[in-house]
Design a protein around this motif. Structure first.
Motif, PDB file in Angstrom:
ATOM      1  N   PRO A   9      47.607  36.233  50.931  1.00 34.17           N
ATOM      2  CA  PRO A   9      47.548  35.553  52.218  1.00 34.17           C
ATOM      3  C   PRO A   9      48.631  36.047  53.173  1.00 34.17           C
ATOM      4  CG  PRO A   9      48.521  34.108  50.587  1.00 34.17           C
ATOM      5  CD  PRO A   9      48.084  35.359  49.868  1.00 34.17           C
ATOM      6  N   VAL A  10      49.497  36.927  52.726  1.00 39.46           N
ATOM      7  CA  VAL A  10      50.595  37.417  53.554  1.00 39.46           C
ATOM      8  C   VAL A  10      50.246  38.798  54.085  1.00 39.46           C
ATOM      9  CG1 VAL A  10      53.048  38.020  53.596  1.00 39.46           C
ATOM     10  CG2 VAL A  10      52.277  36.094  52.230  1.00 39.46           C
ATOM     11  N   GLY A  11      49.895  38.868  55.353  1.00 34.54           N
ATOM     12  CA  GLY A  11      49.684  40.141  56.016  1.00 34.54           C
ATOM     13  C   GLY A  11      48.575  40.994  55.463  1.00 34.54           C
ATOM     14  N   GLY A  12      47.610  40.415  54.758  1.00 36.38           N
ATOM     15  CA  GLY A  12      46.497  41.188  54.253  1.00 36.38           C
ATOM     16  C   GLY A  12      46.854  42.173  53.157  1.00 36.38           C
ATOM     17  N   LEU A  13      48.009  41.992  52.532  1.00 35.75           N
ATOM     18  CA  LEU A  13      48.407  42.871  51.436  1.00 35.75           C
ATOM     19  C   LEU A  13      47.641  42.504  50.176  1.00 35.75           C
ATOM     20  CD1 LEU A  13      52.280  42.786  51.932  1.00 35.75           C
ATOM     21  CD2 LEU A  13      50.689  44.542  52.727  1.00 35.75           C
ATOM     22  N   SER A  14      47.450  43.479  49.294  1.00 35.03           N
ATOM     23  CA  SER A  14      46.891  43.170  47.979  1.00 35.03           C
ATOM     24  C   SER A  14      48.029  43.197  46.971  1.00 35.03           C
ATOM     25  CB  SER A  14      45.795  44.170  47.596  1.00 35.03           C
ATOM     26  OG  SER A  14      46.319  45.470  47.504  1.00 35.03           O
ATOM     27  N   PHE A  51      55.473  48.440  31.211  1.00 36.62           N
ATOM     28  CA  PHE A  51      55.575  47.029  31.599  1.00 36.62           C
ATOM     29  C   PHE A  51      54.678  46.706  32.793  1.00 36.62           C
ATOM     30  CE2 PHE A  51      59.577  48.045  29.475  1.00 36.62           C
ATOM     31  CZ  PHE A  51      59.606  47.061  28.507  1.00 36.62           C
ATOM     32  N   ALA A  52      53.553  47.395  32.902  1.00 38.25           N
ATOM     33  CA  ALA A  52      52.644  47.189  34.034  1.00 38.25           C
ATOM     34  C   ALA A  52      52.126  45.760  34.103  1.00 38.25           C
ATOM     35  CB  ALA A  52      51.476  48.172  33.962  1.00 38.25           C
ATOM     36  N   ASP A  53      51.883  45.135  32.944  1.00 30.02           N
ATOM     37  CA  ASP A  53      51.309  43.786  32.988  1.00 30.02           C
ATOM     38  C   ASP A  53      52.344  42.708  33.309  1.00 30.02           C
ATOM     39  OD1 ASP A  53      52.487  43.890  30.439  1.00 30.02           O
ATOM     40  OD2 ASP A  53      50.955  42.606  29.535  1.00 30.02           O
ATOM     41  N   THR A  54      53.622  43.072  33.340  1.00 29.06           N
ATOM     42  CA  THR A  54      54.652  42.116  33.772  1.00 29.06           C
ATOM     43  C   THR A  54      55.351  42.626  35.030  1.00 29.06           C
ATOM     44  OG1 THR A  54      56.223  43.087  32.191  1.00 29.06           O
ATOM     45  CG2 THR A  54      55.028  41.078  31.494  1.00 29.06           C
ATOM     46  N   THR A  55      54.621  43.411  35.803  1.00 29.12           N
ATOM     47  CA  THR A  55      55.099  43.928  37.086  1.00 29.12           C
ATOM     48  C   THR A  55      54.020  43.668  38.121  1.00 29.12           C
ATOM     49  OG1 THR A  55      56.470  45.635  36.061  1.00 29.12           O
ATOM     50  CG2 THR A  55      55.803  46.027  38.328  1.00 29.12           C
ATOM     51  N   ALA A  56      54.426  43.271  39.319  1.00 27.97           N
ATOM     52  CA  ALA A  56      53.485  43.072  40.421  1.00 27.97           C
ATOM     53  C   ALA A  56      53.875  43.995  41.562  1.00 27.97           C
ATOM     54  CB  ALA A  56      53.493  41.620  40.891  1.00 27.97           C
ATOM     55  N   VAL A  57      52.867  44.601  42.167  1.00 23.81           N
ATOM     56  CA  VAL A  57      53.072  45.513  43.287  1.00 23.81           C
ATOM     57  C   VAL A  57      52.239  45.027  44.464  1.00 23.81           C
ATOM     58  CG1 VAL A  57      52.817  47.905  44.094  1.00 23.81           C
ATOM     59  CG2 VAL A  57      53.489  47.459  41.721  1.00 23.81           C
ATOM     60  N   ALA A  58      52.871  44.915  45.641  1.00 26.45           N
ATOM     61  CA  ALA A  58      52.158  44.590  46.883  1.00 26.45           C
ATOM     62  C   ALA A  58      51.803  45.905  47.557  1.00 26.45           C
ATOM     63  CB  ALA A  58      53.034  43.742  47.799  1.00 26.45           C
ATOM     64  N   ARG A  59      50.554  46.014  47.998  1.00 23.37           N
ATOM     65  CA  ARG A  59      50.071  47.237  48.634  1.00 23.37           C
ATOM     66  C   ARG A  59      49.522  46.932  50.028  1.00 23.37           C
ATOM     67  NH1 ARG A  59      49.699  50.616  44.337  1.00 23.37           N
ATOM     68  NH2 ARG A  59      49.562  49.587  42.312  1.00 23.37           N
ATOM     69  N   ASP A  60      49.749  47.877  50.941  1.00 20.35           N
ATOM     70  CA  ASP A  60      49.181  47.723  52.273  1.00 20.35           C
ATOM     71  C   ASP A  60      47.708  48.130  52.243  1.00 20.35           C
ATOM     72  OD1 ASP A  60      49.105  50.526  52.356  1.00 20.35           O
ATOM     73  OD2 ASP A  60      50.791  50.690  53.764  1.00 20.35           O
ATOM     74  N   ALA A  61      47.053  48.116  53.401  1.00 23.57           N
ATOM     75  CA  ALA A  61      45.617  48.402  53.471  1.00 23.57           C
ATOM     76  C   ALA A  61      45.271  49.798  52.952  1.00 23.57           C
ATOM     77  CB  ALA A  61      45.124  48.234  54.907  1.00 23.57           C
ATOM     78  N   SER A  62      46.219  50.734  53.029  1.00 27.66           N
ATOM     79  CA  SER A  62      45.957  52.095  52.536  1.00 27.66           C
ATOM     80  C   SER A  62      46.208  52.220  51.033  1.00 27.66           C
ATOM     81  CB  SER A  62      46.821  53.105  53.292  1.00 27.66           C
ATOM     82  OG  SER A  62      48.185  52.995  52.882  1.00 27.66           O
ATOM     83  N   GLY A  63      46.705  51.171  50.400  1.00 29.85           N
ATOM     84  CA  GLY A  63      46.999  51.198  48.970  1.00 29.85           C
ATOM     85  C   GLY A  63      48.422  51.602  48.642  1.00 29.85           C
ATOM     86  N   ARG A  64      49.239  51.836  49.669  1.00 31.34           N
ATOM     87  CA  ARG A  64      50.626  52.256  49.461  1.00 31.34           C
ATOM     88  C   ARG A  64      51.488  51.055  49.078  1.00 31.34           C
ATOM     89  NH1 ARG A  64      55.206  52.505  52.512  1.00 31.34           N
ATOM     90  NH2 ARG A  64      54.135  51.531  54.266  1.00 31.34           N
ATOM     91  N   PRO A  65      52.299  51.167  48.011  1.00 31.03           N
ATOM     92  CA  PRO A  65      53.182  50.061  47.634  1.00 31.03           C
ATOM     93  C   PRO A  65      54.213  49.760  48.738  1.00 31.03           C
ATOM     94  CG  PRO A  65      52.913  51.542  45.786  1.00 31.03           C
ATOM     95  CD  PRO A  65      52.313  52.227  46.992  1.00 31.03           C
ATOM     96  N   VAL A  66      54.392  48.465  49.018  1.00 30.70           N
ATOM     97  CA  VAL A  66      55.382  48.030  50.014  1.00 30.70           C
ATOM     98  C   VAL A  66      56.357  47.007  49.430  1.00 30.70           C
ATOM     99  CG1 VAL A  66      53.879  48.551  51.987  1.00 30.70           C
ATOM    100  CG2 VAL A  66      53.858  46.242  50.975  1.00 30.70           C
ATOM    101  N   GLY A  67      56.156  46.627  48.190  1.00 27.69           N
ATOM    102  CA  GLY A  67      57.051  45.688  47.531  1.00 27.69           C
ATOM    103  C   GLY A  67      56.687  45.576  46.070  1.00 27.69           C
ATOM    104  N   PHE A  68      57.640  45.097  45.270  1.00 24.17           N
ATOM    105  CA  PHE A  68      57.361  44.948  43.845  1.00 24.17           C
ATOM    106  C   PHE A  68      58.285  43.926  43.215  1.00 24.17           C
ATOM    107  CE2 PHE A  68      60.690  48.193  43.916  1.00 24.17           C
ATOM    108  CZ  PHE A  68      61.524  47.816  42.869  1.00 24.17           C
TER     109      PHE A  68
END
Length: 197
Positions: A9-14, A51-68
């Motif tokens: 819900p924050v800025g359309g990030l996934s 540790f992918a299953d205990t890590t979260a990555v926020a991605r912009d509309a292009s799929g680029r990571p912007v936070g983790f």
């Protein structure tokens, strides 16, 4: 276990689990935070693999990571998620991304493994992380306790602040609602530049 990214819900990030290809971008975001103890690029690649299953990555509309948020389940307390690092790219700070990442990660870990507590270490000067974890505890109706885990003298270099352990819990089973649900009320949270090294 991997799950499909959810729309935030924050800025359309996934928000979704890490992928090995994210390692370099996570290192870049960590370096740009100005707060984190930067690990080697190699360690971020390994983190995204192991540790992918205990890590979260926020991605912009292009799929680029912007936070983790990186974390792991403590071997001696498997119901406890230890949050290792939290970082958000400068252009997305102050918009609630860090809180959304932490909520999404804890919900995913709870669904896959069960979750009783969240822990992190925060240096006394890191006010953004302090606000992030206090806010998380409030949103989840959980207690937060703090105690010094590693005093300054524990570190091999002088000038490193003490690492204060934040323990949040117990977490209620009802708190495992989907944090990506846009109908769930969200308030912009301060972003954290670091939770731990």
């Amino acid at each position: 276990m991997t799950t499909a990214p959810q729309k935030s819900p924050v800025g359309g990030l996934s928000v979704g689990p890490a992928e090995i290809a994210d390692g370099a971008e996570l290192w870049r975001i960590a370096r740009g935070s100005g707060e984190l103890d930067l690990n080697s690029p190699y360690s971020y690649l390994l983190w995204c693999r192991d540790f992918a299953d205990t890590t979260a990555v926020a991605r912009d509309a292009s799929g680029r990571p912007v936070g983790f948020v990186t974390g792991y389940l403590r071997p001696d307390a498997p119901g406890t998620l230890f949050v290792w690092q939290v970082a958000v790219e400068g252009s997305h700070r102050g918009s609630g991304v860090a809180g959304t990442l932490l909520d999404a990660l804890s919900a995913r870990v709870a669904a896959a493994h069960g979750l009783d507590r969240v822990e992190a270490t925060v240096t006394p000067g890191n006010l953004a992380s302090d606000r992030l974890f206090r806010s998380y505890a409030r949103r989840h109706g959980a207690d937060l306790t703090r105690e010094v885990l590693f005093p300054s003298a524990s570190f091999p270099v002088s000038g490193h602040e003490a690492e204060v352990l934040y323990r949040i819990g117990p977490l209620a089973p009802g708190d495992r609602a989907d944090p990506g649900d846009p109908s769930r009320p969200r308030r912009a949270e301060p972003t954290a530049a670091t939770a731990a090294t």
